[in-house]
Scaffold this motif. Sequence first.
Motif, mmCIF file in Angstrom:
data_model
loop_
_atom_site.group_PDB
_atom_site.id
_atom_site.type_symbol
_atom_site.label_atom_id
_atom_site.label_comp_id
_atom_site.label_asym_id
_atom_site.label_seq_id
_atom_site.Cartn_x
_atom_site.Cartn_y
_atom_site.Cartn_z
ATOM 1 N N GLY A 317 32.392 34.992 23.344
ATOM 2 C CA GLY A 317 33.482 35.909 23.618
ATOM 3 C C GLY A 317 33.130 37.000 24.604
ATOM 4 O O GLY A 317 33.966 37.413 25.412
ATOM 5 N N GLY A 318 31.880 37.471 24.553
ATOM 6 C CA GLY A 318 31.470 38.518 25.483
ATOM 7 C C GLY A 318 31.548 38.055 26.928
ATOM 8 O O GLY A 318 32.020 38.803 27.805
ATOM 9 N N LYS A 319 31.103 36.847 27.178
ATOM 10 C CA LYS A 319 31.141 36.322 28.548
ATOM 11 C C LYS A 319 32.581 36.137 29.019
ATOM 12 O O LYS A 319 32.909 36.432 30.174
ATOM 13 C CB LYS A 319 30.392 35.000 28.602
ATOM 14 C CG LYS A 319 30.171 34.463 30.005
ATOM 15 C CD LYS A 319 29.249 33.262 29.988
ATOM 16 C CE LYS A 319 28.957 32.782 31.409
ATOM 17 N NZ LYS A 319 28.041 31.600 31.397
ATOM 18 N N ILE A 320 33.450 35.680 28.120
ATOM 19 C CA ILE A 320 34.859 35.505 28.476
ATOM 20 C C ILE A 320 35.480 36.849 28.827
ATOM 21 O O ILE A 320 36.146 37.001 29.862
ATOM 22 C CB ILE A 320 35.626 34.846 27.319
ATOM 23 C CG1 ILE A 320 35.086 33.442 27.038
ATOM 24 C CG2 ILE A 320 37.120 34.776 27.640
ATOM 25 C CD1 ILE A 320 35.650 32.818 25.770
ATOM 26 N N ALA A 321 35.286 37.849 27.959
ATOM 27 C CA ALA A 321 35.907 39.154 28.164
ATOM 28 C C ALA A 321 35.412 39.821 29.438
ATOM 29 O O ALA A 321 36.193 40.411 30.200
ATOM 30 C CB ALA A 321 35.640 40.047 26.960
ATOM 31 N N GLN A 322 34.104 39.754 29.692
ATOM 32 C CA GLN A 322 33.561 40.379 30.894
ATOM 33 C C GLN A 322 34.056 39.677 32.154
ATOM 34 O O GLN A 322 34.358 40.338 33.160
ATOM 35 C CB GLN A 322 32.044 40.380 30.831
ATOM 36 C CG GLN A 322 31.483 41.326 29.778
ATOM 37 C CD GLN A 322 29.974 41.306 29.712
ATOM 38 O OE1 GLN A 322 29.303 41.202 30.730
ATOM 39 N NE2 GLN A 322 29.433 41.404 28.509
ATOM 40 N N SER A 323 34.146 38.356 32.115
ATOM 41 C CA SER A 323 34.647 37.623 33.291
ATOM 42 C C SER A 323 36.096 37.981 33.569
ATOM 43 O O SER A 323 36.498 38.167 34.733
ATOM 44 C CB SER A 323 34.501 36.115 33.061
ATOM 45 O OG SER A 323 33.142 35.751 32.929
ATOM 46 N N ALA A 324 36.900 38.095 32.510
ATOM 47 C CA ALA A 324 38.308 38.445 32.699
ATOM 48 C C ALA A 324 38.454 39.876 33.204
ATOM 49 O O ALA A 324 39.270 40.154 34.102
ATOM 50 C CB ALA A 324 39.061 38.269 31.378
ATOM 51 N N MET A 325 37.665 40.821 32.661
ATOM 52 C CA MET A 325 37.752 42.214 33.088
ATOM 53 C C MET A 325 37.296 42.357 34.536
ATOM 54 O O MET A 325 37.905 43.119 35.318
ATOM 55 C CB MET A 325 36.919 43.106 32.171
ATOM 56 C CG MET A 325 37.114 44.599 32.402
ATOM 57 S SD MET A 325 38.767 45.192 31.927
ATOM 58 C CE MET A 325 38.585 45.324 30.142
ATOM 59 N N ALA A 326 36.249 41.656 34.910
ATOM 60 C CA ALA A 326 35.768 41.720 36.295
ATOM 61 C C ALA A 326 36.833 41.198 37.252
ATOM 62 O O ALA A 326 37.050 41.774 38.333
ATOM 63 C CB ALA A 326 34.484 40.916 36.431
ATOM 64 N N ALA A 327 37.511 40.126 36.857
ATOM 65 C CA ALA A 327 38.569 39.586 37.713
ATOM 66 C C ALA A 327 39.772 40.522 37.759
ATOM 67 O O ALA A 327 40.393 40.700 38.813
ATOM 68 C CB ALA A 327 38.983 38.214 37.202
ATOM 69 N N LEU A 328 40.103 41.130 36.644
ATOM 70 C CA LEU A 328 41.248 42.042 36.583
ATOM 71 C C LEU A 328 41.098 43.198 37.554
ATOM 72 O O LEU A 328 42.058 43.606 38.212
ATOM 73 C CB LEU A 328 41.381 42.574 35.152
ATOM 74 C CG LEU A 328 42.521 43.547 34.893
ATOM 75 C CD1 LEU A 328 43.863 42.823 34.912
ATOM 76 C CD2 LEU A 328 42.323 44.267 33.555
ATOM 77 N N LEU A 329 39.869 43.731 37.653
ATOM 78 C CA LEU A 329 39.634 44.942 38.440
ATOM 79 C C LEU A 329 38.803 44.688 39.699
ATOM 80 O O LEU A 329 38.385 45.637 40.360
ATOM 81 C CB LEU A 329 38.936 45.985 37.566
ATOM 82 C CG LEU A 329 39.760 46.498 36.375
ATOM 83 C CD1 LEU A 329 38.894 47.290 35.422
ATOM 84 C CD2 LEU A 329 40.932 47.332 36.870
ATOM 85 N N ASP A 330 38.574 43.414 40.016
ATOM 86 C CA ASP A 330 37.795 43.043 41.198
ATOM 87 C C ASP A 330 36.421 43.715 41.188
ATOM 88 O O ASP A 330 36.007 44.376 42.138
ATOM 89 C CB ASP A 330 38.549 43.387 42.482
ATOM 90 C CG ASP A 330 37.902 42.749 43.723
ATOM 91 O OD1 ASP A 330 37.221 41.715 43.570
ATOM 92 O OD2 ASP A 330 38.067 43.306 44.818
ATOM 93 N N LEU A 331 35.715 43.532 40.066
ATOM 94 C CA LEU A 331 34.380 44.095 39.897
ATOM 95 C C LEU A 331 33.350 42.968 39.861
ATOM 96 O O LEU A 331 33.662 41.846 39.455
ATOM 97 C CB LEU A 331 34.298 44.899 38.589
ATOM 98 C CG LEU A 331 35.163 46.153 38.507
ATOM 99 C CD1 LEU A 331 35.150 46.703 37.086
ATOM 100 C CD2 LEU A 331 34.671 47.209 39.492
#
Length: 498
Positions: A317-331
């Motif tokens: 779950g951590g990898k999923i959440a971080q990947s989604a957050m990075a994509a959301l904010l272009d990080l």
Amino acid sequence: MTSHLNWRAAETAAQTFTTPWTSDTPGGAILGFDQNGIRFALCGGLESLNTRQAFTSQSVVRYASVTKHAFCTFVLSHPDLIRLDDMLGAHLPELQEPLASVTVGRALDMSGGLPDTREALSLLGLSVYTETQAPALLEFLARMTRLNFEAGTEVSYSNTGYRLVEAALERKGVFFRDYITKAGAGCGAVLDAPDVWNDTVANLAPGYWHTGKKWQLSAAGLHISASGSMTGSAESLTLWLQNLLRREDTLDVMAAPRPLKDGRLSGYGLGLAKTTLGDRDFIGHGGSHPGYKTYFLLDPQNACGFVIVSNREDTNGGKIAQSAMAALLDLPLPTPSTALTEGLYVTETGPDWLEVKGSTVVSLDADDSAYEDGNGWISSRSSTSPMRLMMDGSDIVGEVGHAARRYYPAKPEPIPADLSGRWLSSEGAHFEIDGSDVIMGIGPTRHRMPLQALGGGRFLFTLHDGPWTKRVCLNVLDDNCVELALNRARMMEYRRER
């Protein structure tokens, strides 16, 4: 200030992780949300392999350690009964030193050094399936006279502080289960917090783990406690978190960095862990029970976040959440590092060991990914298991759990003949050493495990327990005393039978 939020990119990033959730396997749900509602919901797999019911965002699962932040809101709502600077012994007088002098705040922020109850039971040879009840577990903890480390000097994950603080509040007549069901209903969420695995929970989806050949139902015997007792769906967790984001004062207290004794700040607050992506900090937490994985990650600045729940053991779950957050904010996502030389390492004394396998670092049997941190350093980028290390010649130096460490290459050596014999714990457990093997268990549960020498009287053996595999360090303290250590419980002593 609101950043540009690319929900389409976030959904695409999250969707790449749903491939294993096929129509004939357990599944999960990934939700992206803000204060206006759910922006996307991805679901796959089955809620039950028996009924073939599809997994949905309303499927009920065990949140496991995601419970911790909710329990901390409960603690903070009762300043008249308990405060963060209170010593545990003031509320639980049966505790012995040094456990009694650990403060409530340190019990909750992972700096208390409290041995984890479940891992301590593993070191006594008790299976994940062995049933235990709260009163007997509290008596067990009250017999302890050692911490994993001096309180306030390190950060290392342990569930025991939450168990003890919950017991203290129950003695004052307030109960987490009552609180969370009512608080959940207040924001439209259906939440529960059963005490034991076999308690009935409405619409609870079974959890599953894979043996390598087939899926099996999960189970656990440990009294769960408020360290991980909550249940609910992805939608209910989202409603709860949307409400929490509106409670800015409470959220700020829980997310604030917590100081160690020397003044350094930890990234683990009160049931919330800091995650950094690029130049931005986020807060969240994961949860893991046999057969269940959960995670949430929040961006308080934009009042949004992601929720991941699943009824299968292999979800990250951590990898999923971080990947989604990075994509959301272009990080940018962190870059895995192989700067550390592969192999087994051990500190000069004590049971602390390290293994490097590519970009994975295993510390006292706890796995973490290694990421580039500049100038030859690697970082786990984890608030629950912080680690920053680099090579120094053939040694590894740096910090683990914010504590200074130097690891030397392990030096295999013959197993001393005088180590053989029967070893007894004051708790009634025992094991045998026969040549180069450890033998634990009785009757059909009796199993033989080879010892692997690390040098300096330290040896590893591998314990298989249902969905879990644990590598235990046996550390020789003197001719007649050894200790067994795992990452979360490092203090279980055995003495030679005379």
